[in-house]
Design an enzyme around this catalytic site. Structure first.
Site, PDB file in Angstrom:
ATOM      1  N   HIS A  33       0.873  -1.175   0.000  1.00 26.55           N
ATOM      2  CA  HIS A  33       0.000   0.000   0.000  1.00 26.55           C
ATOM      3  C   HIS A  33       0.911   1.225   0.000  1.00 26.55           C
ATOM      4  CE1 HIS A  33      -2.203  -3.047   2.414  1.00 26.55           C
ATOM      5  NE2 HIS A  33      -3.312  -2.520   1.960  1.00 26.55           N
ATOM      6  N   ASP A  87       2.416   1.996   3.319  1.00 26.73           N
ATOM      7  CA  ASP A  87       3.379   1.030   3.886  1.00 26.73           C
ATOM      8  C   ASP A  87       4.813   1.498   3.656  1.00 26.73           C
ATOM      9  OD1 ASP A  87       1.178  -0.616   4.272  1.00 26.73           O
ATOM     10  OD2 ASP A  87       1.576  -1.827   2.476  1.00 26.73           O
TER      11      ASP A  87
HETATM   12  C1  XLS Z   1      -7.498  -6.537   4.582  1.00 21.23           C
HETATM   13  C2  XLS Z   1      -7.050  -6.773   3.218  1.00 21.23           C
HETATM   14  C3  XLS Z   1      -5.875  -5.930   2.764  1.00 21.23           C
HETATM   15  C4  XLS Z   1      -5.772  -5.988   1.273  1.00 21.23           C
HETATM   16  C5  XLS Z   1      -4.997  -4.875   0.668  1.00 21.23           C
HETATM   17  O1  XLS Z   1      -8.268  -7.301   5.154  1.00 21.23           O
HETATM   18  O2  XLS Z   1      -6.778  -8.129   3.063  1.00 21.23           O
HETATM   19  O3  XLS Z   1      -4.717  -6.346   3.386  1.00 21.23           O
HETATM   20  O4  XLS Z   1      -5.211  -7.192   0.857  1.00 21.23           O
HETATM   21  O5  XLS Z   1      -5.510  -3.638   1.008  1.00 21.23           O
END
Ligand code: XLS
Ligand code: NI
Ligand code: NI
Length: 437
Positions: free
Chosen positions: A99, A102
């Site tokens: 993301h 991140d």
């Molecule tokens: C959260 C999601 C997130 C997505 C990406 O539950 O799994 O991690 O994979 O935003």
């Protein structure tokens, strides 16, 4: 400088190995059904769980001990990039996912955020060049910052909507620059907490408008990644609009978006929706919408997204069975959207957890390949539906019947075919033989 001094390159040593830092089943170069394991299993490191998660939970502070803890601010962001590439190299992971938040601090304005992103993306790009590692997907986090309290594309606040658009625009530019193979949308807060204050139609229309704008912008800048939506039924909102594969597909069809998107399916999200993972994969597969996987597992006794590393060979077998029947995942891959438990707080645990997950999927792949090569279930299914390949059944399938013609057939059919047993338990024991035999 090495961040993970205790661990060298993780190698395949076979199922009898006692070395915790070795693969027991994942053998990257081993050929399964004409392809290397590493091609079947395009594993990716999730930046957030591996490099930024610190082990906090609603009841306690962070516990993780990480080799980059002496840094802060943008230096910390840089250290994580270096540590991440060392980790992927040692683990033999060819891909990663992240993301926007991140990889870098948000700073105090969008301008500052985007400048920080550029600085870190420079570093990521040069590490990608020297290592050959690839971006499976990136995404914009539009759920953590308090501004997204009412949602991002589904918000009631048009200025927040515009902010979300800016993040997506930047995300697409970053994806293009890094050669991302996919771009993911997980609608973290696209849903509602109470219907009493929600205009569901406007919210869903606005989400679709945002997706159309994203499709248009990707085209404009020549970014040809596969767009993916990741369904999840609940958490953090009471009801998330992209509830499951079937709901998401019908949303995409309604808004004329289906040709631009596929699904990124996550095991723990499937179970939260009351489905098995293989159910979600099957729904996507038969609709031509199976895009990519977020590999993890939930806890049978807990009702939230625990994002555990996948260690269940039975589930992995059925997962890979769907993937192989789909002829692979195309541009998609297998992202470990999984975090080490709070009490597995040492950096070594990051390696041990990925080894467990990769071995589980490798074993599942081998069993699934054998099931398909032997046509273990395909033969049974063919036989079960054989009445639709001849006579009246073939006419139904060819669209040649009407209610009247079927009624006439039924009334003149003195000796209808007898039903046969579904033999479910027997098939389950065959599956056991393949897995454990
Ligand atoms: C959260 C999601 C997130 C997505 C990406 O539950 O799994 O991690 O994979 O935003
Ligand atoms: Ni996910
Ligand atoms: Ni999740």
């Amino acid at each position: 400088m090495a961040y993970y001094e205790n661990v060298g390159k993780v190698a395949y040593e076979g199922s009898q190995s006692q070395n915790p830092f070795a693969f027991k089943f994942y053998n990257a170069d081993e050929v399964v059904m004409g392809k290397k394991m590493s091609e079947h299993l395009k594993f990716a490191m999730a930046y957030w769980h591996t490099l930024t998660a610190e082990g906090s939970d609603p009841f306690g502070a962070t516990t993780a001990v990480r080799p980059w803890h002496s840094y802060s601010g943008i230096d910390l962001a840089k250290a994580r990039v270096e540590a991440g590439f060392e980790f992927m190299d040692k683990m033999g992971l060819e891909y990663f996912c992240f993301h926007d938040i991140d990889i870098t601090p948000e700073g105090s304005s969008l301008k500052e955020f985007f400048a920080n992103i550029d600085t870190i993306v420079d570093l990521i790009e040069s590490n990608m060049k020297s290592s050959g590692k690839k971006l499976l997907w990136n995404t914009a986090n539009m759920f953590t910052n308090p501004r997204f309290v009412h949602g991002a594309a589904s918000t009631c606040n048009a200025d927040v909507y515009a902010h979300a658009a800016a993040q997506i625009k930047k995300g697409l530019e970053v994806g293009k620059r890094l050669g991302g193979e996919n771009y993911v949308f997980w609608g973290g807060r696209e849903g509602y907490m109470s219907l009493l204050n929600t205009d569901m139609k406007l919210e869903q229309d606005n989400i679709a408008r945002m997706f159309h704008m994203a499709v248009d912008y990707a085209k404009e800048i020549g970014f040809d990644a596969q767009f993916l939506i990741e369904p999840k039924p609940k958490e953090p909102t009471k009801h998330q609009y992209d509830f499951d594969a079937a709901t998401t597909i019908s949303f995409l069809q309604k808004y004329d978006l289906a040709k631009h998107f596929k699904l990124n399916l996550e095991a723990n999200h499937a179970t939260l929706a009351g489905h098995t993972f293989e159910h979600e994969l099957r729904v996507a597969r038969i609709n031509g919408m199976l895009g990519s996987l977020d590999a993890n597992q939930g806890d049978m006794l807990l009702g939230w997204d625990t994002d555990e590393f996948p260690v269940n060979v039975y589930d992995a077998t059925l997962t890979l069975y769907e993937v192989l029947q789909n002829d692979g995942l195309g541009k998609g891959g297998i992202n470990f959207d999984a975090k080490v438990r709070r009490d597995s707080f040492e950096a070594d645990d990051l390696f041990l957890a990925h080894i467990a997950g990769m071995d589980t999927y490798a074993k599942g792949l081998k069993v699934a390949a054998k099931l398909i090569e032997d046509r273990a279930f395909e033969k049974v299914i063919e036989e079960r539906y054989s009445s639709f390949s001849e006579g009246i059944g073939a006419d139904v399938v060819a669209g040649k019947t009407t209610l009247a013609s079927l009624a006439e057939y039924a009334m003149n059919n003195e000796t209808p075919r007898a039903n046969k047993s579904g033999r479910q338990e027997h098939l389950q024991s065959i599956l056991n033989q393949y897995i454990y035999g």
